[in-house]
Design an enzyme around this catalytic site. Structure first.
Site, mmCIF file in Angstrom:
data_model
loop_
_atom_site.group_PDB
_atom_site.id
_atom_site.type_symbol
_atom_site.label_atom_id
_atom_site.label_comp_id
_atom_site.label_asym_id
_atom_site.label_seq_id
_atom_site.Cartn_x
_atom_site.Cartn_y
_atom_site.Cartn_z
ATOM 1 N N CYS A 142 35.299 15.469 -12.570
ATOM 2 C CA CYS A 142 34.234 14.603 -12.057
ATOM 3 C C CYS A 142 33.657 15.160 -10.748
ATOM 4 O O CYS A 142 33.068 16.225 -10.743
ATOM 5 C CB CYS A 142 34.731 13.168 -11.925
ATOM 6 N N HIS A 235 36.037 11.419 -17.145
ATOM 7 C CA HIS A 235 37.383 10.981 -16.781
ATOM 8 C C HIS A 235 38.197 10.718 -18.038
ATOM 9 O O HIS A 235 38.572 9.574 -18.332
ATOM 10 C CB HIS A 235 37.326 9.710 -15.936
ATOM 11 N N GLU A 237 41.169 11.224 -18.427
ATOM 12 C CA GLU A 237 42.509 10.783 -18.038
ATOM 13 C C GLU A 237 42.597 9.277 -17.811
ATOM 14 O O GLU A 237 43.696 8.731 -17.660
ATOM 15 C CB GLU A 237 42.963 11.508 -16.771
#
Length: 307
Positions: A142, A235, A237
């Protein structure tokens, strides 16, 4: 195979409850194997949440991973207890002489600021320069990806008319990419950002390849040849509830925020969100560790300086 994380790190209990194979130091030292040494520069305000998210993905592979956590020394943490930072995080001065198989640079909530005005920008630049000789592959996430593209290639981030917020469909656009080997034709990724990087700016840099994109979210994955530098704008994750937490935080604060795209069933924020990106996230990190780290890193990490 397990991920080896510092003893007593809060992520340990959470991951063990999810049946993620966590190995503590005493057991790891008894194994005749060299684990992959992965360094994580955690710039996110919710340190423990991000630690757990990344450890979960790094621990879900056949490779043994030795995780170290890094902080910037030029910024005072406000959302994480200093006792936690002292116990589990190192500063750059403590690792600058080391070599690592992989280095992860997370996002950070500073995207409204010009890069040079970020309090720890000079320190971060030093780390990114250091990574060229001390790390096999660096994985930027990011804002970390935007910072890396700017530092290494002069690509400036661009302000979006409104926050890109939600879970968006993506396609692999570089069919030869081993980072996306095994991915479905369409895969979902969460995004939460106010800025972006333009495709045309990246295309002007011959060292860079665009690997995956989204019609709504733009460029998602960029890599150098050989994967020494990987830039991920989303993102993957994120936990299933992360966007929900961000949405309710901003909504309760009276900030302009719309319901995350493709997140709640029927866009109804009274219903539990549906996670549609978990398998892609696991495959992304598994491929990075396998193809860009494990398959490329030397057994003697000290030889990285000569590559």
């Amino acid at each position: 195979m397990p991920i080896r994380i510092p003893d007593h790190l809060p992520a340990s209990r959470k991951l063990e409850s999810e049946n993620i194979f966590v190995m503590h130091n005493q057991r790891a030292q008894g194994q005749d194997i060299r684990p992959l040494k992965i360094l994580v520069l955690n710039l996110m305000p919710t340190k423990i949440v991000t630690e757990t998210q990344l450890a979960r993905l790094l621990g879900n592979t056949p490779l043994q991973v030795d995780l170290e956590l890094l902080r910037v020394a030029t910024h005072q943490q406000k959302n994480t207890a200093e006792e936690h930072m002292i116990a589990f995080y190192k500063t750059f001065d403590q690792v600058r002489d080391n070599y690592y198989d992989g280095f992860i640079i997370t996002g950070a909530p500073v995207e409204h600021m010009p890069f040079e005005q970020v309090e720890y920008w000079d320190e971060l630049c030093g780390m990114m320069e250091w990574s060229k000789k001390h790390v096999t592959s660096t994985f930027h996430i990011c804002w970390g990806a935007q910072a890396g593209l700017y530092y290494h290639y002069g690509i400036q981030k661009q302000q979006l008319p409104e926050k890109l917020f939600g879970v968006f469909p993506h396609r692999v656009t570089h069919r030869g990419s081993i980072l996306f080997r095994g991915f479905d034709d369409v895969f979902m990724v969460p995004h939460s950002r106010h800025t972006t990087v333009l495709r045309e700016d990246i295309m002007r840099v011959p060292q860079l390849k665009i690997l995956a994109e989204s019609a709504q979210a733009g460029v998602y994955a960029v890599s150098t040849d050989g994967g020494r530098q990987v830039f991920i704008t989303g993102h993957s994750e994120y936990d299933p509830e992360t966007l929900d937490t961000e949405y309710r935080r901003d909504k309760n604060a009276g900030l302009p925020i719309h319901v995350p795209v493709n997140y709640y069933p029927d866009d109804d924020d009274t219903k539990p969100p549906v996670c549609t990106w978990r398998s892609g996230a696991n495959l992304l990190y598994s491929n990075w560790l396998n193809y860009f780290v494990y398959q490329s890193t030397p057994y003697d990490l000290n030889t990285l300086a000569r590559q």
